[in-house]
Design a protein around this motif. Structure first.
Motif, PDB file in Angstrom:
ATOM      1  N   LEU A  83      51.600 103.509 -21.126  1.00 21.73           N
ATOM      2  CA  LEU A  83      52.330 104.722 -20.739  1.00 21.73           C
ATOM      3  C   LEU A  83      53.023 104.578 -19.384  1.00 21.73           C
ATOM      4  N   GLY A  84      52.781 103.458 -18.720  1.00 21.87           N
ATOM      5  CA  GLY A  84      53.356 103.272 -17.396  1.00 21.87           C
ATOM      6  C   GLY A  84      52.704 104.144 -16.348  1.00 21.87           C
ATOM      7  N   LEU A  85      51.462 104.560 -16.591  1.00 17.47           N
ATOM      8  CA  LEU A  85      50.773 105.467 -15.673  1.00 17.47           C
ATOM      9  C   LEU A  85      49.648 104.785 -14.896  1.00 17.47           C
ATOM     10  N   ASP A  86      49.508 103.458 -15.078  1.00 14.56           N
ATOM     11  CA  ASP A  86      48.443 102.779 -14.348  1.00 14.56           C
ATOM     12  C   ASP A  86      48.765 102.757 -12.858  1.00 14.56           C
ATOM     13  N   GLU A  87      47.744 102.976 -12.052  1.00 14.36           N
ATOM     14  CA  GLU A  87      47.928 103.022 -10.608  1.00 14.36           C
ATOM     15  C   GLU A  87      48.254 101.634 -10.066  1.00 14.36           C
ATOM     16  N   GLU A  88      49.147 101.590  -9.107  1.00 15.01           N
ATOM     17  CA  GLU A  88      49.502 100.319  -8.497  1.00 15.01           C
ATOM     18  C   GLU A  88      48.275  99.713  -7.812  1.00 15.01           C
ATOM     19  N   GLY A  89      48.007  98.465  -8.126  1.00 13.07           N
ATOM     20  CA  GLY A  89      46.850  97.791  -7.544  1.00 13.07           C
ATOM     21  C   GLY A  89      45.552  98.046  -8.284  1.00 13.07           C
ATOM     22  N   ALA A  90      45.576  98.912  -9.319  1.00 12.21           N
ATOM     23  CA  ALA A  90      44.355  99.184 -10.078  1.00 12.21           C
ATOM     24  C   ALA A  90      43.939  97.933 -10.838  1.00 12.21           C
ATOM     25  N   ARG A  91      42.664  97.608 -10.786  1.00 13.55           N
ATOM     26  CA  ARG A  91      42.153  96.395 -11.417  1.00 13.55           C
ATOM     27  C   ARG A  91      41.080  96.749 -12.432  1.00 13.55           C
ATOM     28  N   ILE A  92      40.843  95.837 -13.358  1.00 17.42           N
ATOM     29  CA  ILE A  92      39.795  96.044 -14.346  1.00 17.42           C
ATOM     30  C   ILE A  92      38.917  94.803 -14.389  1.00 17.42           C
ATOM     31  N   GLY A  93      37.625  95.033 -14.502  1.00 15.73           N
ATOM     32  CA  GLY A  93      36.686  93.921 -14.611  1.00 15.73           C
ATOM     33  C   GLY A  93      36.529  93.493 -16.058  1.00 15.73           C
ATOM     34  N   ILE A  94      36.582  92.195 -16.299  1.00 16.01           N
ATOM     35  CA  ILE A  94      36.428  91.649 -17.645  1.00 16.01           C
ATOM     36  C   ILE A  94      35.252  90.663 -17.624  1.00 16.01           C
ATOM     37  N   PRO A  95      34.088  91.056 -18.163  1.00 14.85           N
ATOM     38  CA  PRO A  95      32.950  90.130 -18.217  1.00 14.85           C
ATOM     39  C   PRO A  95      33.057  89.201 -19.431  1.00 14.85           C
ATOM     40  N   LEU A  96      32.910  87.911 -19.193  1.00 14.99           N
ATOM     41  CA  LEU A  96      32.988  86.899 -20.244  1.00 14.99           C
ATOM     42  C   LEU A  96      31.778  85.987 -20.154  1.00 14.99           C
ATOM     43  N   ALA A  97      31.358  85.457 -21.300  1.00 19.03           N
ATOM     44  CA  ALA A  97      30.265  84.485 -21.331  1.00 19.03           C
ATOM     45  C   ALA A  97      30.825  83.121 -21.722  1.00 19.03           C
ATOM     46  N   VAL A  98      30.331  82.076 -21.054  1.00 22.86           N
ATOM     47  CA  VAL A  98      30.839  80.731 -21.313  1.00 22.86           C
ATOM     48  C   VAL A  98      29.731  79.724 -21.042  1.00 22.86           C
ATOM     49  N   ASN A  99      29.741  78.652 -21.807  1.00 23.34           N
ATOM     50  CA  ASN A  99      28.758  77.598 -21.570  1.00 23.34           C
ATOM     51  C   ASN A  99      29.151  76.771 -20.352  1.00 23.34           C
ATOM     52  N   PHE A 122      37.518  88.740 -13.198  1.00 22.73           N
ATOM     53  CA  PHE A 122      36.647  88.115 -14.189  1.00 22.73           C
ATOM     54  C   PHE A 122      35.209  88.064 -13.675  1.00 22.73           C
ATOM     55  N   ASP A 123      34.288  88.392 -14.551  1.00 17.39           N
ATOM     56  CA  ASP A 123      32.858  88.342 -14.252  1.00 17.39           C
ATOM     57  C   ASP A 123      32.244  87.381 -15.266  1.00 17.39           C
ATOM     58  N   LEU A 124      32.038  86.123 -14.844  1.00 16.63           N
ATOM     59  CA  LEU A 124      31.599  85.088 -15.773  1.00 16.63           C
ATOM     60  C   LEU A 124      30.083  85.003 -15.831  1.00 16.63           C
ATOM     61  N   HIS A 125      29.581  84.948 -17.049  1.00 14.42           N
ATOM     62  CA  HIS A 125      28.148  84.784 -17.293  1.00 14.42           C
ATOM     63  C   HIS A 125      27.957  83.429 -17.967  1.00 14.42           C
ATOM     64  N   ARG A 126      27.213  82.544 -17.315  1.00 15.12           N
ATOM     65  CA  ARG A 126      27.024  81.193 -17.828  1.00 15.12           C
ATOM     66  C   ARG A 126      25.721  81.088 -18.594  1.00 15.12           C
ATOM     67  N   ASP A 127      25.812  80.532 -19.804  1.00 15.83           N
ATOM     68  CA  ASP A 127      24.615  80.310 -20.612  1.00 15.83           C
ATOM     69  C   ASP A 127      24.908  79.190 -21.592  1.00 15.83           C
ATOM     70  N   ASP A 128      23.894  78.702 -22.241  1.00 19.62           N
ATOM     71  CA  ASP A 128      24.081  77.685 -23.267  1.00 19.62           C
ATOM     72  C   ASP A 128      24.938  78.244 -24.399  1.00 19.62           C
ATOM     73  N   GLN A 129      25.774  77.377 -24.998  1.00 15.20           N
ATOM     74  CA  GLN A 129      26.685  77.849 -26.047  1.00 15.20           C
ATOM     75  C   GLN A 129      25.943  78.414 -27.258  1.00 15.20           C
ATOM     76  N   ASN A 130      24.659  78.062 -27.391  1.00  9.66           N
ATOM     77  CA  ASN A 130      23.877  78.605 -28.495  1.00  9.66           C
ATOM     78  C   ASN A 130      23.358  80.009 -28.210  1.00  9.66           C
ATOM     79  N   PHE A 131      23.539  80.491 -26.975  1.00 15.44           N
ATOM     80  CA  PHE A 131      22.967  81.779 -26.590  1.00 15.44           C
ATOM     81  C   PHE A 131      23.988  82.771 -26.046  1.00 15.44           C
ATOM     82  N   THR A 132      25.231  82.338 -25.808  1.00 16.68           N
ATOM     83  CA  THR A 132      26.219  83.248 -25.223  1.00 16.68           C
ATOM     84  C   THR A 132      26.517  84.438 -26.134  1.00 16.68           C
ATOM     85  N   ALA A 133      26.411  84.245 -27.450  1.00 18.21           N
ATOM     86  CA  ALA A 133      26.684  85.356 -28.364  1.00 18.21           C
ATOM     87  C   ALA A 133      25.712  86.507 -28.161  1.00 18.21           C
ATOM     88  N   ARG A 134      24.510  86.221 -27.678  1.00 13.27           N
ATOM     89  CA  ARG A 134      23.532  87.292 -27.426  1.00 13.27           C
ATOM     90  C   ARG A 134      24.042  88.256 -26.354  1.00 13.27           C
TER      91      ARG A 134
END
Length: 289
Positions: A83-99, A122-134
């Motif tokens: 909509l073009g209504l996002d505030e200038e400089g507004a940020r969003i946190g994106i948590p991701l899991a990765v081996n 970005f908020d990275l969570h490190r875990d074994d690739q067999n467990f990141t889906a949890r």
């Protein structure tokens, strides 16, 4: 019954920050207000959402609320942007899991490109690739690099490529422990390096060579860069990603182990999440093949 988005966002802040005090600083309200919001939602739902430990721990009901809070925040961010209504400089946190091995070899460049173009933390969570889906199931992250092809409930799954590992060792280590070659007897005595107690790659390679991993000496080095460095320094032999190997290491032969990686993300119509997925998939195709 309706869950107030502000109350759900407060639970997510407690989960992210670990304590009510830290959540209050992030939300810019008093710790008492955080506690009141938490109690109000728990009373409304008739469920305990947060175990008041240090750090605070979500219950299964709390995980469901946090998942909702993250989805609402993501969809709201997309809608305001559209909509073009996002505030200038507004940020969003994106948590991701990765081996750890993906993080050390190919995963960071696409995130750097995305960060240069979008207001993402970005908020990275490190875990074994067999467990990141949890971590997807618990609502901790929005997407994950995982070895699991079958999608977690409420998620989509797509292939990324293959991370290949080869048994390697430092030249002096080979001369000391394998003077007559990489024999069964030598493998039973030579120490190897494990990433952690959930890492099975070295065990699989030993078993493929007809050697039981039980009783074989081992060191634990739970960091990908430090793991490769430990092998290079001769602490032990180990399964090193081909992307991470150097000329200082000698291959021990035996099978090359191939770990197929997949990208799983919440099954939402989110332009931002799809953009992230596209950039990561492009990098994976280029590097992993």
């Amino acid at each position: 019954m309706r869950i107030d988005p502000d109350l759900a966002a407060t639970i997510a802040a407690v989960a992210d920050e670990g304590t009510l005090d830290a959540a209050s600083r992030r939300l810019r309200i008093t710790p008492s207000a955080v506690s009141q919001r938490l109690k109000a939602l728990e009373q409304q739902l008739g469920r305990v959402l947060v175990v008041r430990s240090k750090p605070a721990r979500l219950t299964e009901a709390g995980e469901a609320v946090v998942r909702l809070a993250r989805q609402v925040a993501l969809l709201e961010h997309d809608a305001l942007g559209g909509l073009g209504l996002d505030e200038e400089g507004a940020r969003i946190g994106i948590p991701l899991a990765v081996n750890a091995d993906s993080l050390a070899t190919w995963f960071l460049p696409p995130l750097a490109r995305l960060s240069a173009e979008h207001a993402i933390d970005f908020d990275l969570h490190r875990d074994d690739q067999n467990f990141t889906a949890r971590l997807l199931e618990s609502g901790t992250v929005m997407a994950a690099v995982t070895s699991e092809e079958t999608p977690v409930a409420g998620c989509s799954s797509s292939p990324l490529g293959v991370l290949e590992y080869r048994a390697m060792a430092e030249r002096g280590f080979v001369e000391r422990w394998f003077p007559q070659g990489v024999t069964t007897a030598a493998l039973q005595a030579a120490p190897f390096v494990d990433f952690d107690r959930r890492d099975t790659l070295q065990h699989e390679w030993l078993e493929a060579r007809g050697v039981s991993p039980q009783g074989v000496p081992r060191h634990y080095v739970p960091a990908s860069h430090d793991y490769a460095l430990a092998v290079e320094l001769g602490l032990g032999w180990g399964m090193v990603p081909l992307l991470q190997g150097t000329g200082a290491l000698v291959p021990l032969g035996g099978p090359t182990l191939r770990v197929r990686l997949h990208w799983q993300q919440w099954n939402l119509r989110s332009a931002l999440l799809d953009t992230i997925a596209g950039e990561i998939a492009d990098e994976a195709r280029r590097v992993l093949g």
